[in-house]
Each structure stands twice: as C-alpha cells, then as structure tokens.
Design an enzyme around this catalytic site. Structure first.
Site, PDB file in Angstrom:
ATOM      1  N   LYS A 185       0.845  -1.200   0.000  1.00  0.00           N
ATOM      2  CA  LYS A 185       0.000   0.000   0.000  1.00  0.00           C
ATOM      3  C   LYS A 185       0.883   1.255   0.000  1.00  0.00           C
ATOM      4  CE  LYS A 185      -1.949  -1.459   3.754  1.00  0.00           C
ATOM      5  NZ  LYS A 185      -2.824  -1.743   4.927  1.00  0.00           N
ATOM      6  N   THR A 216      -9.010   9.414   8.239  1.00  0.00           N
ATOM      7  CA  THR A 216      -8.698   8.152   7.567  1.00  0.00           C
ATOM      8  C   THR A 216      -8.447   7.010   8.550  1.00  0.00           C
ATOM      9  OG1 THR A 216      -6.357   8.785   7.488  1.00  0.00           O
ATOM     10  CG2 THR A 216      -7.720   9.328   5.567  1.00  0.00           C
ATOM     11  N   GLY A 218      -8.668   3.707  10.361  1.00  0.00           N
ATOM     12  CA  GLY A 218      -9.247   2.409  10.012  1.00  0.00           C
ATOM     13  C   GLY A 218      -9.058   1.993   8.573  1.00  0.00           C
ATOM     14  N   THR A 219      -8.261   2.738   7.817  1.00  0.00           N
ATOM     15  CA  THR A 219      -8.103   2.445   6.388  1.00  0.00           C
ATOM     16  C   THR A 219      -7.580   1.032   6.153  1.00  0.00           C
ATOM     17  OG1 THR A 219      -7.612   4.780   6.007  1.00  0.00           O
ATOM     18  CG2 THR A 219      -7.069   3.254   4.252  1.00  0.00           C
ATOM     19  N   GLY A 220      -6.501   0.662   6.843  1.00  0.00           N
ATOM     20  CA  GLY A 220      -5.884  -0.640   6.603  1.00  0.00           C
ATOM     21  C   GLY A 220      -6.783  -1.797   6.990  1.00  0.00           C
ATOM     22  N   CYS A 221      -7.434  -1.688   8.137  1.00  0.00           N
ATOM     23  CA  CYS A 221      -8.364  -2.738   8.577  1.00  0.00           C
ATOM     24  C   CYS A 221      -9.494  -2.908   7.567  1.00  0.00           C
ATOM     25  CB  CYS A 221      -8.958  -2.376   9.936  1.00  0.00           C
ATOM     26  SG  CYS A 221      -7.766  -2.013  11.231  1.00  0.00           S
TER      27      CYS A 221
END
Length: 278
Positions: A185, A216, A218-221
């Site tokens: 990412k 932003t 919580g983007t990865g989860c």
C-alpha cells in the site's frame, strides 16, 4: 380437502468471514471496522478478539492483550461449528499470539488476508519487536494476501520506499516470506494513492485519486476486511482487491470528523449517498 401445508423456506446463508484482531473502543478501526466492512459487502462477519484497547480520535490510551487460550478458544468455537470462507488477521501484539494464530490458520482451509499491523494511525506501537520474527516466518507464509503499508514493510523487511519505483522492491521482500500475494500500500507516498498487487509473476498497479481528507482512521483494517469479504464470496484475488480498493477509496473520501483528532473512514458511504430517481 385440507390445504397443503407450506413449509418455511430457509434463508440462504451468506459467506462467513472471521476477523482475528483487536478491539477499537472508538469504533473506527480493529474488529469494529472489520465487521462494518463485512456487513457492507453482504457477508456474515465473526470475530476473535486478541486485545482490548482504550482509544479514541486522539490515540491509544491503553491496550490489554487477551490470553492465548482465550484467543484459541474463540477461534475454535467459530471455525469448528459455523465454519469460515475467509479469515482476516489484524492486531496480534505478541510473539505468543502470532504463533498461536499462525498455527490455527495452517489448519483452516480458507483464504487468509494478513494485515501485519505494526502501529496505529496515531503512531502508537501495536506489535512487540519480539513478535516480528513470528510474523515473518509463521504468519506471512499462511497468507493468501498480505497487505502491509510502507511503515510495516520497513518494519518487517528493512526496505524503505521513497517513491513508486520502490514498491516492486518492497513486494519482492515481502513475498520472500511466503505469502501467495503481496499488496503493498503506497498511500504514504506523494501523488495519487497507488498500490502494487503482485504474486511475483503478474503485477497490478491500482491507482485512485488522493482525497483531501484527514479522517482516515481504520483504512488498513477496512481494506483487508473488504478483500477477505470478496474472497469469501468466491472472487479471485485480483477481483477482490480491485473491489476493495474502490470501496476504501470511497470510504476515505467520505471520512468524517469524530472527537478532537482523526476521524474514521465511512464504512457506510454507499448507503449514505443521496438516492436519485423515483
């Protein structure tokens, strides 16, 4: 003549996805974000809590890891009875938890999305240094897709990416640990939000406009859970990642302020859009 009795028709069972991750009391990341994402994709979300955190929009105030036996019991309770079509892992804070979850995954015949969470959005450490070797040698080999951001790539491999050209080098370093696919990412780079999905043979460069929105959390989860939902529904890796990227891009665009710090992405953005037509 008696009327025939009509029996109720059982509702179809949706695909089932299990998240193995920590709790975010603020609701923006962790298990809370995972379950919201799974609902948005129409799958049945289930959870194994690995840790409880006290956090809000300003950061993590405290974290308490659950005992390994509690994590193992939750996992077995779900998988042995209900079954799963995909598993997503998130916060696994210690070497003991990493080893236990990796062992459970090796006995589960379902695709696995590993989000090797190292630090929170606010920079709070969520993975002990002693757990890194377990992530490299035990957890990543169990992954169908690994989804590290650039900080996590550096933490796991030592590779530091400064521009797009470094994404391929990062992917090679992650794939060397054994996941079938790596999604690197590149959201921390300047310019468009570009990610590289590769299995070492084919490459898919995923680009999206960068939205001027600081909310932003919580983007990865969210991205990892969306991929797991797609895989559970029968999509291939590329199709699932493309759909997940589209979803999380919209969630970032519609992220909203919450508290005094960084707000969450909007997991329900597709439902909140104004309806058109009659």
């Amino acid at each position: 003549m008696a009327k025939p009795v009509s029996l109720p028709v059982a509702a179809p069972v949706p695909p089932r996805v299990l998240t193995v991750a920590g709790s975010d009391s603020g609701g923006g990341a962790g298990v809370q974000a995972d379950l919201k994402t799974m609902l948005a994709f129409g799958v049945h979300g289930m959870s194994v809590l690995t840790a409880v955190t006290a956090q809000n929009s300003l950061g993590v105030r405290g974290a308490w890891e659950l005992p390994v036996e509690a994590v193992r019991a939750q996992y077995r309770a779900v998988v042995d009875d209900i079954g799963v079509q995909a598993v997503k892992t998130g916060m696994l804070s210690s070497a003991e938890l990493v080893a236990a979850v990796a062992e459970l995954l090796m006995d589960t015949e379902a695709p696995v999305v590993v989000d090797p969470v190292g630090v929170s959005k606010h920079g709070d450490p969520l993975l002990a240094a002693s757990a890194l070797e377990g992530v490299r040698k035990r957890l990543l080999p169990a992954a169908t897709v690994a989804t590290p951001n650039l900080d996590e790539v550096a933490q796991l491999t030592g590779v530091r990416v400064e521009d797009e050209t470094g994404l391929r080098r990062a992917a090679d370093a992650v794939l060397a640990f054994g996941p079938r696919w790596a999604l690197i990412k590149g959201g921390h780079l300047a310019g468009d939000a570009v990610d590289l999905l590769t299995d070492g043979h084919e490459e898919h460069w995923l680009r999206a406009p960068r939205h001027d929105n600081r909310h932003t959390h919580g983007t990865g989860c969210t991205l990892a859970s969306a991929i797991a939902a797609g895989l559970a529904g029968g999509q291939g890796v590329v199709e699932a990642v493309v759909a997940a990227k589209e979803y999380v891009t919209g969630a970032i665009e519609h992220g909203f302020p919450l508290g005094a710090g960084i707000g969450p992405v909007d997991h329900a953005w597709r439902f909140r859009r104004p309806r058109t037509g009659g």
